[in-house]
Design an enzyme around this catalytic site. Structure first.
Site, PDB file in Angstrom:
ATOM      1  N   ARG A 109       0.902  -1.185  -0.075  1.00  0.00           N
ATOM      2  CA  ARG A 109      -0.056   0.007  -0.123  1.00  0.00           C
ATOM      3  C   ARG A 109       0.818   1.362   0.020  1.00  0.00           C
ATOM      4  NH1 ARG A 109      -1.792  -3.592   3.849  1.00  0.00           N
ATOM      5  NH2 ARG A 109      -3.902  -4.388   3.460  1.00  0.00           N
ATOM      6  N   LYS A 149      -1.965  -2.881   8.090  1.00  0.00           N
ATOM      7  CA  LYS A 149      -2.867  -2.501   8.967  1.00  0.00           C
ATOM      8  C   LYS A 149      -2.920  -3.004  10.152  1.00  0.00           C
ATOM      9  CE  LYS A 149      -6.359  -1.493   5.169  1.00  0.00           C
ATOM     10  NZ  LYS A 149      -7.525  -1.851   4.825  1.00  0.00           N
ATOM     11  N   HIS A 190      -3.750   2.716  -5.394  1.00  0.00           N
ATOM     12  CA  HIS A 190      -3.812   1.285  -5.362  1.00  0.00           C
ATOM     13  C   HIS A 190      -3.702   0.652  -6.738  1.00  0.00           C
ATOM     14  CE1 HIS A 190      -4.566   0.162  -1.137  1.00  0.00           C
ATOM     15  NE2 HIS A 190      -5.514  -0.993  -1.593  1.00  0.00           N
ATOM     16  N   ARG A 214      -0.909  -1.866  -6.848  1.00  0.00           N
ATOM     17  CA  ARG A 214      -1.058  -3.133  -5.932  1.00  0.00           C
ATOM     18  C   ARG A 214      -2.048  -4.071  -6.649  1.00  0.00           C
ATOM     19  NH1 ARG A 214      -1.217  -4.885  -0.395  1.00  0.00           N
ATOM     20  NH2 ARG A 214      -3.392  -5.345   0.631  1.00  0.00           N
ATOM     21  N   HIS A 258      -3.472  -9.567   3.406  1.00  0.00           N
ATOM     22  CA  HIS A 258      -4.992  -9.580   3.604  1.00  0.00           C
ATOM     23  C   HIS A 258      -5.250 -10.706   4.805  1.00  0.00           C
ATOM     24  CE1 HIS A 258      -6.136  -8.319  -0.659  1.00  0.00           C
ATOM     25  NE2 HIS A 258      -5.995  -7.438   0.063  1.00  0.00           N
ATOM     26  N   TYR A 293      -9.406 -11.045  -7.028  1.00  0.00           N
ATOM     27  CA  TYR A 293      -8.424 -10.814  -8.148  1.00  0.00           C
ATOM     28  C   TYR A 293      -8.793 -12.250  -8.996  1.00  0.00           C
ATOM     29  CZ  TYR A 293      -6.370  -7.094  -5.351  1.00  0.00           C
ATOM     30  OH  TYR A 293      -6.258  -5.834  -5.000  1.00  0.00           O
TER      31      TYR A 293
END
Length: 300
Positions: free
Chosen positions: A150, A173, A245, A248, A271, A280
């Site tokens: 990110r 995150k 993004h 990414r 993730h 994806y």
């Protein structure tokens, strides 16, 4: 409890105990500040006065606003409100959670927009290799595409984070760390920046451990990184929208197209759930048509 005190308690909780990112906390603060402003205008000054009907009325008003809010924005607002009320109930500040019946709107499932490999190569080659800022920009772009980081993770890197050879440590995150490989192109671009450009930039500002620095020596911001990407897209004559993004998304899409396992891509992207990564794996109808037309002997 008074509304302002209750909000302060919640923001301290998500900052200290849950360790959420500054970006996420800022979003909670904005959403809940608007909610408290609405409650105050409705004559409510204490959390004990908030009922399910009050919460429902607030969401209904926000949902029917002009222009109509996006489903994703409304879902985030509901998540912020529910998180606050759940916290108040769990901490015993209030007896019940008046937001328990809220159901988030279904957001349309959108396939992430990825660049083609040719577009990525043009984007990465766009910054000037003869100018110091161009060398820095190329290192940033190469690193974003090589690792799937990110933008916030990339600008948050310290020099020490890239001192482990062909791997890189990213902080995602919730301050979760992950190790990702770095390809030879990105490694070479970062090494060129570190040896030829960063010392000069660092001399212009206060001492900083950050890898990427601005023209005046201060750490590069997310907004500045976004401008780097936008400028490179314009130079590369890419007419489709290129967001922070995009690289990414392209990283994940190209890995899966190349045969990578979805769970490996999940780990690389950081993730928490493989379900997030599986978006994806969906291919467009146009892609299906192209593959069919070029592969099936009786397609034409």
């Amino acid at each position: 409890m008074q509304l302002d005190r209750a909000l302060d308690s919640y923001l301290r909780h998500v900052t200290i105990e849950r360790g959420l990112s500054d970006h996420t906390i800022a979003a909670y603060r904005r959403d809940l500040a608007g909610y408290l402003e609405w409650l105050t205008a409705d004559g409510i000054a204490d959390t004990a006065e908030i009922t399910p009907a009050v919460v429902g009325r607030f969401i209904a008003e926000r949902s029917s606003g002009e222009p109509a809010p996006a489903a994703t924005s409304l879902a985030r607002l509901q998540s912020s409100v529910r998180g606050w009320h759940r916290f108040l109930a769990r901490e015993g500040i209030e007896d019940d959670d008046p937001s328990g019946r809220l159901r988030p709107p279904k957001a349309p499932r959108r396939l992430p927009k990825a660049l083609t490999i040719d577009q990525v190569e043009r984007l990465l080659a766009a910054p000037s290799a003869e100018e110091p800022i161009g060398i820095r920009d190329r290192a940033l772009l190469e690193l974003l595409y090589a690792t799937g980081a990110r933008v916030s993770e990339a600008v948050g890197l310290d020099v020490d984070d890239v001192s482990h050879g062909d791997v890189l440590r990213l902080r995602g995150k919730g301050s979760k760390e992950r190790i990702v490989p770095v390809g030879s192109y990105a490694r070479a671009a970062v090494d060129a920046y570190l040896t030829r450009v960063r010392p000069g930039l660092a001399a212009k500002g206060r001492a900083s451990a950050r890898l990427f620095l601005g023209a005046r020596g201060a750490p590069l911001s997310r907004q500045s990184a976004w401008l780097v990407i936008r400028d490179a897209a314009e130079r590369a004559q890419i007419t489709s929208e290129v967001s922070p993004h995009t690289l990414r998304h392209s990283f994940a899409t190209h890995l899966l197209q190349g045969g990578a396992d979805v769970r490996v891509v999940q780990e690389l992207l950081g993730h928490a759930s493989v379900a997030t990564t599986q978006i994806y794996t969906h291919v467009s109808v146009d892609t299906l048509r192209d593959v069919y037309a070029t592969s099936h002997p009786r397609a034409r």
